[in-house]
Design a protein around this motif. Structure first.
Motif, short mmCIF file in Angstrom:
data_model
loop_
_atom_site.label_atom_id
_atom_site.label_comp_id
_atom_site.label_asym_id
_atom_site.label_seq_id
_atom_site.Cartn_x
_atom_site.Cartn_y
_atom_site.Cartn_z
N ARG A 1 -4.72 -6.27 -10.03
CA ARG A 1 -5.70 -5.70 -9.17
C ARG A 1 -6.27 -6.61 -8.38
O ARG A 1 -6.39 -6.56 -7.07
N TYR A 2 -6.82 -7.70 -9.05
CA TYR A 2 -7.59 -8.57 -7.85
C TYR A 2 -6.50 -9.28 -7.12
O TYR A 2 -6.78 -9.73 -6.09
N SER A 3 -5.38 -9.89 -7.66
CA SER A 3 -4.43 -10.23 -6.84
C SER A 3 -3.99 -9.43 -5.57
O SER A 3 -3.86 -9.75 -4.40
N VAL A 4 -4.00 -8.08 -5.76
CA VAL A 4 -3.62 -7.35 -4.73
C VAL A 4 -4.78 -7.07 -3.43
O VAL A 4 -4.35 -7.48 -2.26
N GLN A 5 -6.03 -7.43 -4.14
CA GLN A 5 -7.07 -7.50 -3.09
C GLN A 5 -7.07 -8.79 -2.38
O GLN A 5 -7.28 -8.72 -1.23
N GLY A 6 -6.66 -10.11 -3.21
CA GLY A 6 -6.52 -11.33 -2.55
C GLY A 6 -5.29 -11.23 -1.50
O GLY A 6 -5.53 -11.89 -0.37
N ALA A 7 -4.37 -10.43 -1.63
CA ALA A 7 -3.26 -10.38 -0.80
C ALA A 7 -3.92 -9.62 0.56
O ALA A 7 -3.09 -10.05 1.42
N GLU A 8 -4.37 -8.44 0.35
CA GLU A 8 -4.95 -7.69 1.59
C GLU A 8 -5.96 -8.82 2.36
O GLU A 8 -5.59 -8.72 3.58
N TYR A 9 -6.74 -9.57 1.50
CA TYR A 9 -7.39 -10.57 2.45
C TYR A 9 -6.37 -11.65 3.24
O TYR A 9 -6.82 -12.21 4.33
N GLY A 10 -5.29 -12.06 2.62
CA GLY A 10 -4.28 -12.86 3.02
C GLY A 10 -3.74 -12.36 4.34
O GLY A 10 -3.54 -13.01 5.33
N ARG B 1 3.79 -15.46 10.14
CA ARG B 1 2.67 -15.65 9.03
C ARG B 1 2.13 -14.17 8.61
O ARG B 1 1.80 -13.83 7.53
N VAL B 2 1.92 -13.49 9.71
CA VAL B 2 1.38 -11.83 9.38
C VAL B 2 2.58 -10.98 8.72
O VAL B 2 2.06 -10.64 7.75
N ARG B 3 3.76 -11.26 9.05
CA ARG B 3 4.79 -10.53 8.44
C ARG B 3 5.05 -10.97 7.11
O ARG B 3 5.08 -10.28 6.09
N GLN B 4 4.64 -12.40 6.80
CA GLN B 4 5.00 -12.85 5.57
C GLN B 4 3.77 -12.42 4.46
O GLN B 4 4.08 -11.86 3.46
N SER C 1 4.10 -10.15 0.94
CA SER C 1 3.56 -10.86 -0.23
C SER C 1 2.30 -9.52 -0.71
O SER C 1 2.46 -9.36 -1.95
N ARG C 2 1.67 -8.93 0.23
CA ARG C 2 0.69 -7.83 -0.21
C ARG C 2 1.52 -6.64 -0.96
O ARG C 2 1.11 -6.03 -1.83
N ASP C 3 2.71 -6.37 -0.34
CA ASP C 3 3.37 -5.28 -0.81
C ASP C 3 4.03 -5.57 -2.20
O ASP C 3 4.01 -4.94 -2.86
N ILE C 4 4.48 -7.04 -2.25
CA ILE C 4 4.90 -7.49 -3.57
C ILE C 4 3.82 -7.44 -4.64
O ILE C 4 4.05 -6.99 -5.64
N ALA C 5 2.66 -7.97 -4.36
CA ALA C 5 1.50 -7.58 -5.18
C ALA C 5 1.20 -6.10 -5.37
O ALA C 5 0.93 -5.85 -6.70
N GLN C 6 1.18 -5.34 -4.68
CA GLN C 6 0.99 -3.85 -4.85
C GLN C 6 2.25 -3.31 -5.85
O GLN C 6 1.72 -2.52 -6.61
N ASP C 7 3.43 -3.61 -5.50
CA ASP C 7 4.47 -2.85 -6.33
C ASP C 7 4.45 -3.81 -7.86
O ASP C 7 4.78 -2.91 -8.72
N GLN C 8 3.90 -5.08 -7.93
CA GLN C 8 3.56 -5.44 -9.35
C GLN C 8 2.61 -4.96 -9.99
O GLN C 8 2.75 -4.70 -11.19
#
Length: 449
Positions: free
Chosen positions: A247-256, A319-322, A326-333
């Motif tokens: 869950r925190y990884s998803v939030q970190g990816a959102e900030y990414g 970098r935005v697309r990347q 990465s955020r989508d991967i974190a959400q699916d994980q």
């Protein structure tokens, strides 16, 4: 955040005395000190937390200093010029939304690393307990195998004697010999399995473990009095450390993503500098008109620098697309982990409920198998049963003992798995399970490490 209570007196004993363990709790403490996987998780956590420190540093003042000393010669002259200079600069980011987003992201990842370490600690408990229980099951299996081998040998000797006096056919002797040879081979395999189980436990603890505690014969499992399957699932969704880390990884990816998008935005920096320099001219040097052989200077400056990104060759958009991917991967994980935890929690609870009934059923099956074997022994003596009947009942008794031992320890495994899924597995749980282990279980001398 991390539920890793230490038993101080035990830790001191382990650090000042020869390494040993006598029960599950001591074995766990030994594993927590020596297990490489937990050590790796601790180092990974420390490494990840440094990213937040480095991200914060980008928003703090940056101070640099430099010093130069030069000597130059002019062509066609015999003189030389020397100069020295000192420079100090201070830079401070005033507006940098990318650095701010990156700091927020790294803080989320740091929190996720804390939960990852907690999950690694829970996994250590499960791995240690499983390896410990594997040894206990292997010990009981070996005891049953040796008892079966001894019994089959007696039946072979008995059949052989009856053949000598003409009371049994040769087929009984062959059958008894085949069963006896099979029992001997099985004992060898079981002994090897026991040695491997000891090695697997030593792999975690880093030291040989020979004396263990086992469940008593009259062990009666009970269902936890903390709710039904749905309440355990809800507890797992709220507190499972692996799910919290995701869950925190998803939030970190959102900030990414915000960090990457900030590459399109301007930044504003404050700069302050101080300069001090001097020049020397030796004889023969062509001196500038305004110099008299020696000169020095001192100055300072300050100002604001506005940097506006215009075009970066498409790197910022990339970098935005990347970051979005990465955020989508974190959400699916996270979603995958949530579903797996829900399924594993329900499965562990159902296995625990079924395990209570299985232990009782296996115990009654063992009692029945023992009675059938005893009755067949008596029947063989009075002539109502054959050697083959006794051999079959002996094999059934061996299987019943093996199944009963596995059922008892599978119940404990499922109990720990349920607590692990719910995020409530800790040293206190290990201590509760350890209180159930009251019987000494020691390997034969030739198997001890």
């Amino acid at each position: 955040m991390l539920r890793r209570p230490l038993v101080l007196s035990l830790a001191l004993a382990l650090s000042s005395a020869p390494v040993f363990a006598e029960d599950l709790m001591q074995t766990y403490e030994l594993a927590r000190t020596n297990d490489p996987q937990l050590s790796i998780a601790e180092s990974q956590r420390l490494s990840t937390r440094e990213n937040a420190v480095q991200a914060r540093a980008a928003l703090l003042p940056q101070i640099n200093g430099s010093a130069e000393l030069n000597r130059s010669h002019e062509a066609g002259t015999t003189g030389s010029a020397r100069s020295r200079s000192y420079r100090a600069t201070l830079g401070q980011a005033v507006v940098d939304l990318g650095a701010i987003s990156n700091l927020r992201a790294q803080r989320q990842y740091s929190t996720a690393a804390d939960y990852d370490l907690e999950a690694a600690g829970d996994e250590l408990i499960a791995r240690t307990a499983n390896a410990y229980f594997d040894v206990l099951v292997a010990l009981e299996t070996l005891a049953a195998a040796e008892a079966a081998e001894e019994a089959f040998q007696k039946q072979f000797d008995y059949a052989d004697k009856r053949l000598e006096v003409g009371l049994a056919p040769i087929t009984d002797v062959h059958e008894a010999r085949a069963q006896y040879d099979g029992a001997r081979a099985n004992t060898i395999l079981v002994r090897n399995a026991l040695q491997d189980a000891y090695q697997a436990l030593a792999e975690i603890t880093g030291s040989p473990i020979n004396a263990l505690k086992a469940l008593p014969e009259d062990f009666r499992p009970e269902l936890p009095s903390t709710g039904d399957a749905d309440s355990w699932v809800q507890r797992a969704l709220d507190a499972n450390p692996s799910l919290q880390a995701a869950r925190y990884s998803v939030q970190g990816a959102e900030y990414g993503v915000s960090t990457a998008r900030a590459g399109h935005l301007p930044t504003l920096d404050l700069g302050v500098s101080y300069n001090n320099g001097a020049n020397w001219y030796s004889p023969g040097t062509v001196v500038p008109p305004d110099a008299e052989g020696f000169g020095n200077g001192e100055g300072h400056s300050f100002g604001l620098t506005l940097t506006v990104p215009i075009f970066s060759g498409g790197a910022t958009q990339s970098r935005v697309r990347q970051a979005i991917a990465s955020r989508d991967i974190a959400q699916d994980q996270f979603e995958q982990g949530r579903r797996a935890i829900e399924r594993n929690t329900r499965s562990a609870y159902q296995a625990l409920v079924a395990g209570i009934s299985e232990v009782e059923a296996r115990r009654l099956a063992l009692v029945s198998a023992q009675s059938a074997y005893d009755a067949s022994q008596v029947g063989l003596e009075v002539g109502t049963r054959t050697v083959i009947d006794v051999l079959i009942n002996q094999q059934n008794l061996f299987s019943a003992r093996q199944a009963y031992a596995s059922a008892k320890y599978n119940y404990l495994r499922n109990r720990l798995l349920l607590e692990q899924a719910a995020g409530t597995l800790d040293a206190a749980t290990v201590q509760d399970v350890n209180r159930l282990l009251t019987i000494d279980a020691t390997a034969p001398a030739d198997i001890r490490q």
